[in-house]
Design a protein around this motif. Sequence first.
Motif, PDB file in Angstrom:
ATOM      1  N   GLY A   7     -11.930  24.082  26.387  1.00  0.00           N
ATOM      2  CA  GLY A   7     -11.229  25.506  27.304  1.00  0.00           C
ATOM      3  C   GLY A   7     -11.383  26.704  25.985  1.00  0.00           C
ATOM      4  O   GLY A   7     -12.889  26.572  26.065  1.00  0.00           O
ATOM      5  N   GLY A   8     -10.381  27.570  26.022  1.00  0.00           N
ATOM      6  CA  GLY A   8     -10.184  28.124  25.620  1.00  0.00           C
ATOM      7  C   GLY A   8      -8.843  29.358  25.355  1.00  0.00           C
ATOM      8  O   GLY A   8      -7.710  28.549  25.896  1.00  0.00           O
ATOM      9  N   THR A   9      -8.905  30.135  24.576  1.00  0.00           N
ATOM     10  CA  THR A   9      -6.735  30.703  25.042  1.00  0.00           C
ATOM     11  C   THR A   9      -7.667  32.427  25.924  1.00  0.00           C
ATOM     12  O   THR A   9      -8.272  33.382  25.176  1.00  0.00           O
ATOM     13  CB  THR A   9      -6.644  31.042  23.695  1.00  0.00           C
ATOM     14  N   LEU A  10      -7.034  32.920  26.726  1.00  0.00           N
ATOM     15  CA  LEU A  10      -7.258  34.162  27.119  1.00  0.00           C
ATOM     16  C   LEU A  10      -6.381  35.082  26.759  1.00  0.00           C
ATOM     17  O   LEU A  10      -4.716  34.344  26.809  1.00  0.00           O
ATOM     18  CB  LEU A  10      -8.040  34.326  28.077  1.00  0.00           C
ATOM     19  N   CYS A  11      -5.476  36.012  27.583  1.00  0.00           N
ATOM     20  CA  CYS A  11      -4.589  36.838  27.775  1.00  0.00           C
ATOM     21  C   CYS A  11      -4.572  37.307  29.085  1.00  0.00           C
ATOM     22  O   CYS A  11      -5.560  37.099  30.268  1.00  0.00           O
ATOM     23  CB  CYS A  11      -4.919  38.459  27.233  1.00  0.00           C
ATOM     24  N   VAL A  12      -3.442  36.940  29.521  1.00  0.00           N
ATOM     25  CA  VAL A  12      -2.892  37.648  31.014  1.00  0.00           C
ATOM     26  C   VAL A  12      -3.498  38.477  31.615  1.00  0.00           C
ATOM     27  O   VAL A  12      -3.940  39.838  30.659  1.00  0.00           O
ATOM     28  CB  VAL A  12      -1.591  37.658  31.733  1.00  0.00           C
ATOM     29  N   GLY A  13      -4.375  38.256  32.790  1.00  0.00           N
ATOM     30  CA  GLY A  13      -5.353  38.820  33.472  1.00  0.00           C
ATOM     31  C   GLY A  13      -6.839  38.370  33.411  1.00  0.00           C
ATOM     32  O   GLY A  13      -7.483  39.818  33.787  1.00  0.00           O
ATOM     33  N   ASP A  14      -7.022  38.214  32.029  1.00  0.00           N
ATOM     34  CA  ASP A  14      -8.183  38.173  31.751  1.00  0.00           C
ATOM     35  C   ASP A  14      -8.940  36.159  32.469  1.00  0.00           C
ATOM     36  O   ASP A  14      -8.098  35.575  33.044  1.00  0.00           O
ATOM     37  CB  ASP A  14      -8.390  37.500  30.240  1.00  0.00           C
ATOM     38  N   SER A  15     -10.384  35.632  32.116  1.00  0.00           N
ATOM     39  CA  SER A  15     -10.536  35.155  32.564  1.00  0.00           C
ATOM     40  C   SER A  15     -11.723  34.064  31.714  1.00  0.00           C
ATOM     41  O   SER A  15     -12.125  34.838  30.859  1.00  0.00           O
ATOM     42  CB  SER A  15     -12.006  35.102  34.072  1.00  0.00           C
ATOM     43  N   LEU A  16     -12.086  32.525  33.025  1.00  0.00           N
ATOM     44  CA  LEU A  16     -12.827  31.840  30.860  1.00  0.00           C
ATOM     45  C   LEU A  16     -13.494  30.968  31.813  1.00  0.00           C
ATOM     46  O   LEU A  16     -13.335  30.478  32.972  1.00  0.00           O
ATOM     47  CB  LEU A  16     -11.586  31.178  29.911  1.00  0.00           C
ATOM     48  N   GLN A  17     -15.128  31.118  32.024  1.00  0.00           N
ATOM     49  CA  GLN A  17     -15.988  30.308  32.093  1.00  0.00           C
ATOM     50  C   GLN A  17     -15.687  28.575  32.258  1.00  0.00           C
ATOM     51  O   GLN A  17     -15.889  28.851  30.873  1.00  0.00           O
ATOM     52  CB  GLN A  17     -17.061  30.964  32.293  1.00  0.00           C
ATOM     53  N   LEU A  18     -15.342  28.036  32.873  1.00  0.00           N
ATOM     54  CA  LEU A  18     -15.559  26.099  32.476  1.00  0.00           C
ATOM     55  C   LEU A  18     -16.422  25.963  32.227  1.00  0.00           C
ATOM     56  O   LEU A  18     -18.397  26.523  33.541  1.00  0.00           O
ATOM     57  CB  LEU A  18     -14.897  25.965  33.623  1.00  0.00           C
TER      58      LEU A  18
END
Length: 73
Positions: A7-18
Motif C-alpha cells: 500500500g502506501g500513504t497519500l494526500c487527499v486528491g492524490d493517487s497511487l498505482q496498485l
Amino acid sequence: MADAGTGGTLCVGDSLQLNASGGGSYNWTPVDSLTNPNISNPIAFPADTTTYYLIVTDGNNCKDTDSVTVNVN
C-alpha cells in the motif's frame, strides 16, 4: 498465490498505482475509487484510508485473496 502488493500513504486528491500478481484474472473491491477493478494494476484515488481486497483467479479456476491498505492523510 494472490499478492496485492504494498500500500502506501497519500494526500487527499492524490493517487497511487496498485500492483498485484499471482493469477490470470483480478477483481478488486471496493471499486468506487479505482480506475479499473479488473486489472492487476489499477490506479487508486481514495478520499479516506481504504483497504482494497483482491481476488485472483488462475487458469484452473482456483481463487486466492489478499488485501492492501492505502492511507490518506
